[in-house]
Design an enzyme around this catalytic site. Structure first.
Site, PDB file in Angstrom:
ATOM      1  CB  CYS A  25      -4.165  -1.986   4.139  1.00  0.00           C
ATOM      2  SG  CYS A  25      -3.749  -2.476   6.390  1.00  0.00           S
ATOM      3  CE  LYS A  63      -7.301   1.159   3.215  1.00  0.00           C
ATOM      4  NZ  LYS A  63      -5.730   1.803   3.887  1.00  0.00           N
ATOM      5  CD  GLU A 119      -3.063   1.240   2.412  1.00  0.00           C
ATOM      6  OE1 GLU A 119      -2.012  -0.051   3.511  1.00  0.00           O
ATOM      7  OE2 GLU A 119      -3.486   1.815   2.992  1.00  0.00           O
TER       8      GLU A 119
END
Lengths: 598, 598
Positions: free
Chosen positions: B150, B114, B32
């Site tokens: 994540c 994300k 990330e």
């Protein structure tokens, strides 16, 4: 209101409700999270604290009724939540809400939870709160009163639009809206616009007082749907703003939803009041710029000192402008009798500096003593081989240690005297001149320090007092006096230019290119930006100080310490990739060790 | 990866892609925000930084192709955004996104933003990012590869469920997931569960290294839909985890939406690879608890030192366990030759303490010197009348000033040696033993300090080395040695009990009642909680240190300094309200001035 002092804040609600009701109020509104103080930060995540807030709210309702104040509709900000709610990743445990309760005749008759949660600048409300999804409209004396909270006013849609759809007769917005320069103007325009959108009178009730790095400036406002200001409270003064309003009788539709919000109607009383002659409300004049900023600094310091149980402050007086202005703010915050100024001369301190320090102390009427640092500095130098910067920093640290010793011995709070320009550039000594429990000038650029000093002297003159700050402290070239003949201008550009670059970089987040395009010298811009970037580690250990600008150092501006991004001309990407750098080699861009007055 | 070092991180992407492709990889995934480092904090709000990230991403795509690596699908985390997006209150300027790009043959063929943004604990992602609302599925060699980032893995629904609906053959989740004790176990369970939910093989790629207070532990994982672990990377070591996967050919539906996410399909290549004999991937063993924690502390310190351009560290060696363990962590992080230990004895330092300090330095092979502080202390006492606590703190501050002088003179980074138990209770001297650029034990409770010291000695013995930490440093009763015969136990409860109470209060946010119900003495609990509450101002000025626990002091736990909330028996609400308290009276609960080793 004081953060965490739930019992004390409850007492304030009782006291001010009595005050208002005795003067005829039917509706009494307190600021956002008045019961808990604002911001409570991670206290919102503690079940015991949420429970104390909820329990105290019900106690307040009961106590109001017992005190024969139950017939008023009292709107109180508090922390709500369900301590038993199941924890869920990404949602605070206990689902706390930033809420408003409407109290009447001993009961909580309605509640509203903040719909728009700010999560920018100094705010972290997504961390703490679950947003509300309904609009509370409560009818008292035949008028429909809608409630909203702070950010609800700053965002489009949501409760303001819903209040219009619900045909509310009055929209009460409770706030803990922190001070920033010129925010009163922004706020007035905003309140006018939202009153028009809500199509009803809007009462904007704001917190007053200091809380760590925030200062709440009051400036409560009542504005009609057509923009007329009916009442405006003073800035930085706790008080009761009493306004008689001629409001339309309720005729709103009873639907399930107003926009995306559920509509929750409560009727306390449908009968209009008999007409009575209205009292004219006050419209307090706005403070001029310098007076307003100065008042914010005094409020921030005063509340930090007293809310934390201190009774006196101590600071080093160098004869310079920063310590002189800090001393005056302290005098105005806690009284000169509670201010202890200490002159800490070294071998490099000029006579005029020592004289200016003593002169200021005399004019301001503060306690004054002199402690030469030469014996301590010599003792260190007998044990350590130090030169240059290390020796300069040593002097600043001996002063810091001396002030802390006085604090420990006598219980004074130490004030750091550094300004925002220095803090930005790291032009200070960690554990030296930066020691302290509070730093009143932390968010004040050097050029503003001069403006405030001149203003404070002028204000004294206008009151027939002696101007407290010696003219030479204002006019002489700034110097740290850590080596012979040292001047700030040896290390920094002229403050007029520096402060403009800092304003672009720190407050406006402009990049190198944009700042140069604004007309500054490229090399100078790069130098200043690098100073700012590499001083982050020092700012992390700096004491708190009151925010007055759009973006203060502190939680308003969050940057990594380990940060190799530099706003310099971009490094050209290699056209071929035959020998990429090995990872893990320490770069020369790193933070210099404990850099000080460079 | 280093925060802000966009060019250096890009070089790492090139270097590791070459490494992987030379060994046969078809898909290469980086963590990330690999291009920018993580977390970038407010750099995300700076248009120039967003632009550098975007520009560098395209450069990387081009450089990969030029280096004949373009046929691999390279997944790179970066910062995306529209620097020209109109600012909007409550939404970051430029609408930055925490994104993944898929690079192929010189182009960005797909991107994913994300979807779930963490905004709790150490995370502030609502402050920075606009959530993504689509799922990118990219077909390469006939396999559909979905990407998530994540937090998308930690939250129910969203991309994981969407990957199932899209019938993805592989879900690649790129992470910068910070280390916490036992998180590897949680992570394995989570990855297994999500692989089953996604109904495909899941590759979990995590960052390695330290960034200010965070340590990323690697521990990358590949797990099949039925929970089999195919590969697992080592902890705290940067490297390439190479895995051959037998993945199903793409047969997913081409619909507009998968759940609430838009489906964005890209076809790079529809032709399956010819079968080839798979290589067996490695499954690295997990470290035992103490070894894992110790490795996190070493990694955190090493990266702080080198990424910030330091080459050496200095610390005071008292002969006690905290400074001994800190010295060993430093030795393992930067090498004993780069560690400078200084004994700073006062008149109260026992011979055994001085001997233990010298003994440790000798065993560990660090540079060692002795600087008696008596001359400096005497010089202060000749100028100031100090007694008790003020005199004790003075000694600690003379030591702090001496270490900072050495730092300024020689360029060493100063290490603070305090532990989490002390920091919790404020059992340290501000600007004294708390000075430093980094504090390796900041999140390590005292009882864990002992465990780690014993473990480090045992590990040395197992390698046939001399145990570096003197046994007496481990076994003797802890003392600050600031007055004759002083012991920590004069001021604090036994550390075994203290650490348990702190664990309940600090890490679990339990209130007084709950902690007492857990079996602790009520008076003791109240005393400890009050110590913790009133030490907040000291923690604000403490150096950064690596997080190893569920909740570290720092941005993981954000509490106001000005805070009158005390976890004591609730004050009974008055039954009548005849004489409410006046506002503004300073309370006795306030923070004591610069309280130290109380």
């Amino acid at each position: 209101m004081t953060v965490g002092d739930v019992a004390g804040n409850a007492d304030l609600v009782l006291r001010w409700t009595r005050h208002a009701v005795q003067r005829g109020a039917h509706v009494v509104a307190f600021p956002e999270m008045a019961l808990t103080g604002y911001p409570v930060e991670d206290l919102a995540l503690r079940g015991s604290f949420v429970e104390a807030s909820r329990q105290t709210l019900h106690d307040v309702a009961r106590r109001l009724a017992e005190a024969d104040l139950g017939h008023a509709l009292v709107i109180v900000g508090y922390l709500d939540g369900s301590p038993d709610a199941l924890p869920q990743i990404g949602r605070p445990a206990g689902s706390p809400q930033n809420a408003a309760a409407l109290l009447h005749e001993g009961r909580v008759v309605a509640r509203y939870a903040k719909h728009h949660l700010p999560n920018y600048g100094v705010f972290d409300e997504y961390r703490y709160f679950v947003p509300g999804d309904s609009l509370a409209v409560t009818r008292i004396h035949g008028v429909d009163v809608a409630v909203a909270i702070c950010e609800d006013l700053w965002q489009d849609g949501g409760p303001v639009a819903a209040a219009r759809r619900a045909s509310a007769g009055l929209l009460v917005v409770i706030n803990s809206s922190p001070y920033e320069m010129n925010k009163d103007d922004t706020r007035l325009q905003l309140v006018r616009r939202r009153a028009a959108e809500a199509n009803c009178t809007l009462a904007h009730v704001n917190m007053v007082g200091g809380q760590d790095e925030l200062v709440f400036d009051g400036d409560s406002l009542v504005v009609t749907a057509d923009g007329a200001v009916l009442a405006r409270g003073p800035q930085f003064e706790e008080g009761c703003l009493l306004v008689d309003l001629d409001l339309p009788p309720a005729d709103g539709p009873d639907r399930a939803f107003v926009g995306e919000l559920r509509l929750e109607r409560t009727v306390v009383s449908g009968t209009p009041l008999a007409p009575y002659p209205p009292m004219k409300a006050g419209i307090a004049a706005r403070l001029p710029d310098e007076a307003e900023i100065y008042a914010a600094l005094v409020t921030g310091l005063r509340d930090y000192v007293f809310k934390n149980g201190f009774r006196s402050v101590v600071l080093g007086l160098s004869g310079g402008i920063d310590s002189a202005l800090t001393a005056m703010i302290a005098c105005d915050a806690v009284g000169p009798h509670a201010v202890y100024g200490v002159s800490l001369p070294s071998r490099y301190s000029s006579d005029h500096s020592k004289d200016d320090a003593a002169d200021l102390a005399h004019r301001a009427g503060v306690n004054f003593s002199t402690i030469p640092i030469e014996p301590m500095v010599s003792a260190y130098l007998s044990q350590l081989e130090l030169a240059g910067l290390a020796q300069e920093n040593l002097q600043a640290r001996v002063r810091g240690t001396t002030l802390m010793a006085l604090s420990n011995q006598y219980g004074h709070l130490v004030l750091a005297t550094g300004n925002k320009s220095e803090l930005a550039c790291g032009y200070s000594t960690l554990y030296g001149d930066s020691v302290g429990g509070f730093a009143p000038l932390k968010d004040v650029p050097k050029t503003m320090v001069w403006r405030l000093a001149r203003w404070r002297n002028k204000a004294a003159e206008e009151r027939g007092e002696v101007p407290p700050i010696p003219e030479s402290s204002i006019t002489k070239p700034p110097s740290a006096e850590l080596r012979p003949g040292q001047l700030d201008s040896d290390s920094l550009p002229p403050y007029e230019i520096l402060d403009d670059i800092l304003d672009d970089y720190v407050e406006r987040d402009m990049g190198r290119e944009q700042i140069i395009a604004a007309g500054f010298d490229a090399a100078l811009v790069e130098r200043v930006l690098k100073l700012v970037d590499t001083a982050e580690y020092k700012r992390r250990q700096y004491p708190p100080g009151p925010k007055i600008s759009l973006k203060a150092f502190g939680r308003d501006r969050r940057l990594p310490i380990t940060n190799r991004w530099r706003e310099v001309a971009p490094r050209p990407a290699p056209q071929q990739d035959t020998a990429p750098a090995e990872p893990g080699v320490p770069g020369e861009q790193g933070t210099p060790p404990a850099l000080a007055r460079p």
